[in-house]
Scaffold this motif. Sequence first.
Motif, mmCIF file in Angstrom:
data_model
loop_
_atom_site.group_PDB
_atom_site.id
_atom_site.type_symbol
_atom_site.label_atom_id
_atom_site.label_comp_id
_atom_site.label_asym_id
_atom_site.label_seq_id
_atom_site.Cartn_x
_atom_site.Cartn_y
_atom_site.Cartn_z
ATOM 1 N N ARG A 13 0.852 -1.187 0.000
ATOM 2 C CA ARG A 13 0.000 0.000 0.000
ATOM 3 C C ARG A 13 0.884 1.232 0.000
ATOM 4 N NH1 ARG A 13 -5.447 0.302 1.191
ATOM 5 N NH2 ARG A 13 -6.059 2.444 1.211
ATOM 6 N N ILE A 14 0.502 2.245 -0.780
ATOM 7 C CA ILE A 14 1.230 3.511 -0.774
ATOM 8 C C ILE A 14 0.393 4.521 -0.005
ATOM 9 C CG2 ILE A 14 2.128 5.421 -2.159
ATOM 10 C CD1 ILE A 14 2.809 3.399 -4.330
ATOM 11 N N PHE A 15 1.025 5.151 0.977
ATOM 12 C CA PHE A 15 0.368 6.177 1.782
ATOM 13 C C PHE A 15 0.799 7.547 1.285
ATOM 14 C CE2 PHE A 15 0.843 2.487 4.624
ATOM 15 C CZ PHE A 15 -0.503 2.221 4.833
ATOM 16 N N HIS A 16 -0.173 8.464 1.202
ATOM 17 C CA HIS A 16 0.061 9.829 0.734
ATOM 18 C C HIS A 16 -0.158 10.778 1.912
ATOM 19 C CE1 HIS A 16 -0.040 8.687 -3.582
ATOM 20 N NE2 HIS A 16 -0.770 7.700 -3.104
ATOM 21 N N PHE A 17 0.871 11.529 2.271
ATOM 22 C CA PHE A 17 0.789 12.470 3.379
ATOM 23 C C PHE A 17 0.707 13.884 2.825
ATOM 24 C CE2 PHE A 17 3.054 8.707 4.890
ATOM 25 C CZ PHE A 17 2.248 8.346 5.961
ATOM 26 N N LYS A 18 -0.434 14.551 3.100
ATOM 27 C CA LYS A 18 -0.662 15.913 2.603
ATOM 28 C C LYS A 18 -1.069 16.812 3.762
ATOM 29 C CE LYS A 18 -2.152 14.661 -2.050
ATOM 30 N NZ LYS A 18 -3.209 14.875 -3.066
ATOM 31 N N ASP A 19 -0.707 18.082 3.651
ATOM 32 C CA ASP A 19 -1.084 19.051 4.679
ATOM 33 C C ASP A 19 -2.441 19.669 4.364
ATOM 34 O OD1 ASP A 19 -0.660 20.997 2.732
ATOM 35 O OD2 ASP A 19 1.233 21.699 3.589
ATOM 36 N N GLU A 20 -2.838 20.656 5.178
ATOM 37 C CA GLU A 20 -4.150 21.280 5.002
ATOM 38 C C GLU A 20 -4.290 22.028 3.682
ATOM 39 O OE1 GLU A 20 -1.391 24.006 7.088
ATOM 40 O OE2 GLU A 20 -2.029 21.990 7.524
ATOM 41 N N ASN A 21 -3.166 22.314 3.015
ATOM 42 C CA ASN A 21 -3.185 22.970 1.700
ATOM 43 C C ASN A 21 -3.092 21.973 0.551
ATOM 44 O OD1 ASN A 21 -3.291 25.617 2.824
ATOM 45 N ND2 ASN A 21 -1.118 25.441 3.296
ATOM 46 N N ASP A 22 -3.217 20.685 0.880
ATOM 47 C CA ASP A 22 -3.154 19.602 -0.094
ATOM 48 C C ASP A 22 -1.771 19.442 -0.721
ATOM 49 O OD1 ASP A 22 -4.668 17.443 -1.024
ATOM 50 O OD2 ASP A 22 -5.065 18.423 -2.944
ATOM 51 N N ALA A 23 -0.737 19.907 -0.007
ATOM 52 C CA ALA A 23 0.645 19.772 -0.475
ATOM 53 C C ALA A 23 1.296 18.571 0.224
ATOM 54 C CB ALA A 23 1.435 21.046 -0.174
ATOM 55 N N TYR A 24 2.028 17.792 -0.545
ATOM 56 C CA TYR A 24 2.733 16.647 0.039
ATOM 57 C C TYR A 24 3.811 17.114 1.018
ATOM 58 C CZ TYR A 24 0.668 13.273 -3.190
ATOM 59 O OH TYR A 24 -0.202 12.462 -3.869
ATOM 60 N N PHE A 25 3.982 16.342 2.102
ATOM 61 C CA PHE A 25 5.055 16.613 3.061
ATOM 62 C C PHE A 25 5.584 15.297 3.591
ATOM 63 C CE2 PHE A 25 1.440 15.982 5.809
ATOM 64 C CZ PHE A 25 1.965 15.388 6.941
ATOM 65 N N ASP A 26 6.809 15.311 4.054
ATOM 66 C CA ASP A 26 7.405 14.140 4.686
ATOM 67 C C ASP A 26 7.144 14.220 6.189
ATOM 68 O OD1 ASP A 26 8.451 13.007 2.357
ATOM 69 O OD2 ASP A 26 10.270 14.220 2.487
ATOM 70 N N PRO A 27 6.412 13.244 6.752
ATOM 71 C CA PRO A 27 6.128 13.278 8.185
ATOM 72 C C PRO A 27 7.405 13.058 9.001
ATOM 73 C CG PRO A 27 5.377 11.221 7.222
ATOM 74 C CD PRO A 27 5.857 12.075 6.097
ATOM 75 N N SER A 28 7.407 13.569 10.227
ATOM 76 C CA SER A 28 8.570 13.364 11.092
ATOM 77 C C SER A 28 8.552 11.969 11.706
ATOM 78 C CB SER A 28 8.651 14.442 12.173
ATOM 79 O OG SER A 28 7.442 14.523 12.893
ATOM 80 N N THR A 29 7.367 11.436 11.976
ATOM 81 C CA THR A 29 7.239 10.055 12.453
ATOM 82 C C THR A 29 5.992 9.430 11.837
ATOM 83 O OG1 THR A 29 5.905 10.572 14.404
ATOM 84 C CG2 THR A 29 8.303 10.587 14.697
#
Length: 97
Positions: A13-29
């Motif tokens: 499975r591929i997980f997509h992490f996006k912020d409130e502006n719908d921009a991708y970000f790398d989570p810290s954990t």
Amino acid sequence: MTQKTYRGDTIGRIFHFKDENDAYFDPSTVTIKIIDPNGITKATLSLNDLTKVDTGQYKMTYNVPSDAEYGLWTIQVTATASGNVQNTEKFVFEVIE
């Protein structure tokens, strides 16, 4: 739609992490719990167990045990962004005969 799999298979499975502006970000954990139909955590994965595909996109693989319980399994993903903002989402897959 629920992903169906068999005992002994490997799921991905591929997980997509996006912020409130719908921009991708790398989570810290990231903490991922694989939970069987009885509510028992069978595996816990971290960011180090994932493969980075691109910014904010990470792939998980999990080898379903050969003696896995039949039924709906849960993948619970908790990610932490900068500023200690946490978000948890759940996904399911089904182990069938």
